[in-house]
Design an enzyme around this catalytic site. Structure first.
Site, PDB file in Angstrom:
ATOM      1  N   THR A 122       0.921  -1.260  -0.056  1.00  0.00           N
ATOM      2  CA  THR A 122       0.069   0.175   0.040  1.00  0.00           C
ATOM      3  C   THR A 122       0.965   1.413  -0.063  1.00  0.00           C
ATOM      4  OG1 THR A 122      -1.722  -1.330   1.170  1.00  0.00           O
ATOM      5  CG2 THR A 122      -1.957   1.157   1.005  1.00  0.00           C
ATOM      6  N   PHE A 153      -6.111  -6.453  -0.975  1.00  0.00           N
ATOM      7  CA  PHE A 153      -7.106  -6.236   0.010  1.00  0.00           C
ATOM      8  C   PHE A 153      -7.253  -7.397   1.000  1.00  0.00           C
ATOM      9  CE2 PHE A 153      -8.211  -4.190  -4.034  1.00  0.00           C
ATOM     10  CZ  PHE A 153      -8.231  -3.037  -3.847  1.00  0.00           C
ATOM     11  N   LEU A 154      -6.266  -8.521   1.208  1.00  0.00           N
ATOM     12  CA  LEU A 154      -6.599  -9.320   2.091  1.00  0.00           C
ATOM     13  C   LEU A 154      -6.843  -8.934   3.601  1.00  0.00           C
ATOM     14  CD1 LEU A 154      -4.001 -10.339   3.920  1.00  0.00           C
ATOM     15  CD2 LEU A 154      -3.014 -11.056   1.737  1.00  0.00           C
ATOM     16  N   GLU A 156      -6.152  -9.970   7.430  1.00  0.00           N
ATOM     17  CA  GLU A 156      -5.407 -11.074   8.181  1.00  0.00           C
ATOM     18  C   GLU A 156      -6.364 -11.997   9.012  1.00  0.00           C
ATOM     19  OE1 GLU A 156      -2.145  -9.154  10.591  1.00  0.00           O
ATOM     20  OE2 GLU A 156      -1.549  -8.378   8.973  1.00  0.00           O
ATOM     21  N   ASN A 212      -9.429   1.880   2.586  1.00  0.00           N
ATOM     22  CA  ASN A 212      -9.072   1.659   3.852  1.00  0.00           C
ATOM     23  C   ASN A 212      -9.599   2.915   4.638  1.00  0.00           C
ATOM     24  OD1 ASN A 212      -8.150  -0.701   3.847  1.00  0.00           O
ATOM     25  ND2 ASN A 212      -5.807  -0.087   4.230  1.00  0.00           N
ATOM     26  N   LEU A 254     -19.334  -2.026  11.412  1.00  0.00           N
ATOM     27  CA  LEU A 254     -20.253  -1.405  12.155  1.00  0.00           C
ATOM     28  C   LEU A 254     -20.323  -1.538  13.623  1.00  0.00           C
ATOM     29  CD1 LEU A 254     -21.696   1.392  10.859  1.00  0.00           C
ATOM     30  CD2 LEU A 254     -24.037   0.021  11.022  1.00  0.00           C
ATOM     31  N   CYS A 264      -2.181  -1.582   9.125  1.00  0.00           N
ATOM     32  CA  CYS A 264      -2.771  -1.180   7.796  1.00  0.00           C
ATOM     33  C   CYS A 264      -3.563   0.209   8.225  1.00  0.00           C
ATOM     34  CB  CYS A 264      -3.461  -2.100   6.943  1.00  0.00           C
ATOM     35  SG  CYS A 264      -2.473  -3.458   6.392  1.00  0.00           S
ATOM     36  N   ARG A 334       0.761  -5.141  15.699  1.00  0.00           N
ATOM     37  CA  ARG A 334       1.031  -3.808  15.250  1.00  0.00           C
ATOM     38  C   ARG A 334      -0.008  -2.866  15.633  1.00  0.00           C
ATOM     39  NH1 ARG A 334       3.017  -5.026   9.193  1.00  0.00           N
ATOM     40  NH2 ARG A 334       1.458  -6.637   9.578  1.00  0.00           N
TER      41      ARG A 334
HETATM   42  N1  LIG Z   1      -0.919  -7.276   6.508  1.00  0.00           N
HETATM   43  C1  LIG Z   1      -2.108  -7.141   5.547  1.00  0.00           C
HETATM   44  O1  LIG Z   1      -3.028  -7.472   5.959  1.00  0.00           O
HETATM   45  C2  LIG Z   1      -2.162  -6.281   4.441  1.00  0.00           C
HETATM   46  C3  LIG Z   1      -3.157  -6.216   3.503  1.00  0.00           C
HETATM   47  C4  LIG Z   1      -3.052  -5.579   2.318  1.00  0.00           C
HETATM   48  C5  LIG Z   1      -2.089  -4.669   2.019  1.00  0.00           C
HETATM   49  N2  LIG Z   1      -1.033  -4.848   3.039  1.00  0.00           N
HETATM   50  C6  LIG Z   1       0.322  -4.095   2.918  1.00  0.00           C
HETATM   51  O2  LIG Z   1       1.534  -4.807   2.196  1.00  0.00           O
HETATM   52  C7  LIG Z   1       2.463  -4.402   2.597  1.00  0.00           C
HETATM   53  C8  LIG Z   1       3.239  -5.487   3.379  1.00  0.00           C
HETATM   54  O3  LIG Z   1       2.370  -5.579   4.614  1.00  0.00           O
HETATM   55  P1  LIG Z   1       2.642  -6.791   5.739  1.00  0.00           P
HETATM   56  O4  LIG Z   1       1.748  -6.790   6.927  1.00  0.00           O
HETATM   57  O5  LIG Z   1       2.935  -8.120   4.882  1.00  0.00           O
HETATM   58  O6  LIG Z   1       4.184  -6.460   6.502  1.00  0.00           O
HETATM   59  P2  LIG Z   1       5.368  -7.377   7.141  1.00  0.00           P
HETATM   60  O7  LIG Z   1       6.241  -6.126   7.932  1.00  0.00           O
HETATM   61  O8  LIG Z   1       4.686  -8.549   7.723  1.00  0.00           O
HETATM   62  O9  LIG Z   1       6.286  -7.784   5.928  1.00  0.00           O
HETATM   63  C9  LIG Z   1       7.245  -7.183   5.142  1.00  0.00           C
HETATM   64  C10 LIG Z   1       8.298  -7.865   4.906  1.00  0.00           C
HETATM   65  O10 LIG Z   1       9.258  -7.381   3.914  1.00  0.00           O
HETATM   66  C11 LIG Z   1      10.422  -7.537   4.173  1.00  0.00           C
HETATM   67  N3  LIG Z   1      11.349  -6.602   3.669  1.00  0.00           N
HETATM   68  C12 LIG Z   1      11.721  -5.525   3.936  1.00  0.00           C
HETATM   69  N4  LIG Z   1      12.728  -4.850   3.280  1.00  0.00           N
HETATM   70  C13 LIG Z   1      12.689  -5.744   2.136  1.00  0.00           C
HETATM   71  C14 LIG Z   1      13.643  -5.979   1.077  1.00  0.00           C
HETATM   72  N5  LIG Z   1      14.451  -4.662   0.831  1.00  0.00           N
HETATM   73  N6  LIG Z   1      13.738  -6.951   0.367  1.00  0.00           N
HETATM   74  C15 LIG Z   1      13.017  -7.907   0.675  1.00  0.00           C
HETATM   75  N7  LIG Z   1      12.149  -8.050   1.602  1.00  0.00           N
HETATM   76  C16 LIG Z   1      12.251  -6.926   2.573  1.00  0.00           C
HETATM   77  C17 LIG Z   1      10.548  -7.650   5.645  1.00  0.00           C
HETATM   78  O11 LIG Z   1      11.644  -8.534   6.225  1.00  0.00           O
HETATM   79  C18 LIG Z   1       9.176  -8.369   5.960  1.00  0.00           C
HETATM   80  O12 LIG Z   1       9.282  -9.880   6.159  1.00  0.00           O
HETATM   81  C19 LIG Z   1       2.254  -2.931   3.539  1.00  0.00           C
HETATM   82  O13 LIG Z   1       2.207  -2.100   2.427  1.00  0.00           O
HETATM   83  C20 LIG Z   1       0.739  -3.192   3.860  1.00  0.00           C
HETATM   84  O14 LIG Z   1       0.068  -1.937   4.099  1.00  0.00           O
HETATM   85  C21 LIG Z   1      -0.814  -5.587   4.182  1.00  0.00           C
END
Ligand SMILES: NC(=O)c1ccc[n+]([C@@H]2O[C@H](COP(=O)([O-])OP(=O)(O)OC[C@H]3O[C@@H](n4cnc5c(N)ncnc54)[C@H](O)[C@@H]3O)[C@@H](O)[C@H]2O)c1
Length: 439
Positions: A122, A153-154, A156, A212, A254, A264, A334
């Site tokens: 994102t 859009f997943l 957790e 979001n 709601l 997020c 987080r």
């Molecule tokens: N978690 C969710 O439910 C969700 C849903 C939709 C979108 N997003 C978006 O997805 C993105 C990731 O979220 P997340 O929750 O998976 O974060 P996270 O912190 O769980 O995972 C990020 C990963 O990236 C790795 N990383 C960092 N720098 C790196 C590099 N240079 N090369 C390779 N790997 C590297 C980290 O070690 C980590 O494992 C964010 O932008 C978040 O907003 C997350």
């Protein structure tokens, strides 16, 4: 297709296994060598229902492997998904793009073949455009390495299902070739009739942050009304139910309570507003500041209610906290409202014990000074107040009659409004719930 997934956190690890499940050859890459070791051994580095099975099946099928090498990724992939974190920048409300930029800087110099780089993280609108220029400068293949955006859009807790059966796919592309490549990647999902929306890259980036912002607004709206209910002696639960029956409003998101958290929504609405400021349209999104403030204020309201239930002081009061994760079915802590409240209680002198079915390890890393237990009965023992802060099913299944014998005083605050409060009251408990009248 040969696909890489860069960043194997909550989003990327599930996406990598999901792409392998669709039949692709997948290489997952992360800078965290420990995470890559665990994934390689088939051990999920976080709690996500159904993920260990998906991971194991695709490792065994030989369609999925992991590495720490961006060079290997560059040489292997036809399509590279970027799934690294975009947290809030320290000392600012904007998104920290250093991880995304590091991926491009590390991978682009090794791109010798035409490929498609697809952002899933994102990001602030304009990122894909900026990364395209970086790639064109750094990659030997030049502009034949194209950048697209395919926001994720997943949720957790439902990540496996949301990855394999999303409610829509949004792809932001700059060429018909990129669109055809993404159509091929998601072929099996599209065959199931999943809505497929093709846009330019800026629109795709904005879809995610707008979604979001809307969800956060819906939660803060009902929580704002909940504050009014508390002041007026009204009841938010039937009120929310009545609103939700209106098909134009709907009852999802709601649920009144202690508000949203996680990796997020909070940082995404702040980053959206920060980007709007850069674009000179901050007035249009000024309401997001209130959405954020209402949300943060719910944590203070929970604290105030707790203090009130304990006769005005938290000092040396034994408090059982149910929940540490930011939401159930996840071990993600987080910006967790539960931990933020637990920590504030302890800072104000309470003797706090926190329970969570899955998130204790992460909670301890984030708040090492809090006391934790994985035995829910132990949390209750000797407590003068129980606060329900993360709505795990396990807590809904508790037997209030049995538990009333373990506590010093049978007082419970339902900060998520998911317990059967009539059941607790009939078992002798004094119950308060956010947005509901005292009885
Ligand atoms: N978690 C969710 O439910 C969700 C849903 C939709 C979108 N997003 C978006 O997805 C993105 C990731 O979220 P997340 O929750 O998976 O974060 P996270 O912190 O769980 O995972 C990020 C990963 O990236 C790795 N990383 C960092 N720098 C790196 C590099 N240079 N090369 C390779 N790997 C590297 C980290 O070690 C980590 O494992 C964010 O932008 C978040 O907003 C997350």
């Amino acid at each position: 297709m040969r696909i890489t997934v860069i960043g194997t956190g909550y989003l990327g690890a599930v996406h990598a296994a999901g792409m392998a499940e669709l039949g692709h050859d997948v290489l997952g890459v992360d800078v965290d060598a420990g995470k890559i070791d665990r994934l390689t051994q088939g051990v999920a580095p976080f709690y996500e229902p159904g993920f260990p099975e998906l991971l194991r099946a695709n490792l065994d099928a030989g369609r999925l492997r992991f590495s720490t090498s961006l060079k290997e990724a560059a040489e292997f992939g036809e399509v590279h998904f970027i799934c690294v974190g975009t947290p809030q920048r320290p000392g600012s409300t904007s998104a920290d793009m250093k991880f995304v930029d590091a991926v491009i800087e590390g991978m682009a110099p090794h791109l010798h073949q035409p490929c498609l780089i697809v952002g899933k993280s994102t990001v602030p609108v304009g990122t894909a455009h900026r990364l395209s220029s970086m790639v064109a400068q750094l990659a030997p293949v030049g502009e034949q390495a194209e950048v697209a955006w395919n926001p994720e859009f997943l949720r957790e807790g439902f990540a496996v299902n949301d990855t394999l059966h999303p409610d829509r796919l949004v792809v932001g592309v700059s060429s018909s070739e990129a669109e055809a490549t993404l159509r091929a990647v998601y072929d099996r999902i599209l065959e199931a009739g999943t809505p497929y929306i093709v846009t330019d890259v800026a629109t795709a980036e904005l879809v995610k942050v707008s979604a979001n912002a809307f969800l956060a607004t819906k939660i803060s709206f009902i929580n704002a009304i909940s504050e009014v209910c508390e002041a007026a002696g009204a009841d938010i639960i039937p009120l929310a139910k009545a609103l939700g029956h209106d098909a134009r409003i709907g009852n999802r998101f709601l649920a009144p309570g202690v508000g949203f958290g996680g990796g997020c929504l909070p940082k995404d609405i702040r980053a959206f507003l920060a980007r709007a400021e850069e674009l000179g349209v901050d007035e249009s999104l000024a309401f997001l500041k209130n959405i954020d403030a209402i949300n943060v204020n719910r944590r203070r309201s929970a604290l105030t209610l707790a203090r009130g239930m304990l006769g005005g002081s938290l000092s040396n009061k034994r408090i059982a906290v149910l929940g540490a994760a930011f939401k159930p079915n996840s071990d993600d802590v987080r910006d967790s409202p539960a931990l933020s409240v637990a920590n504030a209680l302890q800072v104000q002198g309470a003797d706090v014990r926190v329970h969570d079915p899955e998130a204790i390890e992460n909670a301890r890393a984030a708040y090492p000074l809090l006391n934790y237990t994985t035995d829910v009965q132990k949390t209750f023992e000797g407590s003068e107040l129980v606060i329900h802060l993360t709505e795990w099913q396990e807590y809904r299944d508790l037997d209030p009659l049995h538990l009333s014998a373990l506590v010093s005083a049978p007082h419970i605050l339902d900060a998520r409004n998911t317990l059967d409060i009539d059941l607790w009251r009939s078992a002798g408990w004094t119950v308060r719930a956010m947005g509901r009248p005292a009885r």
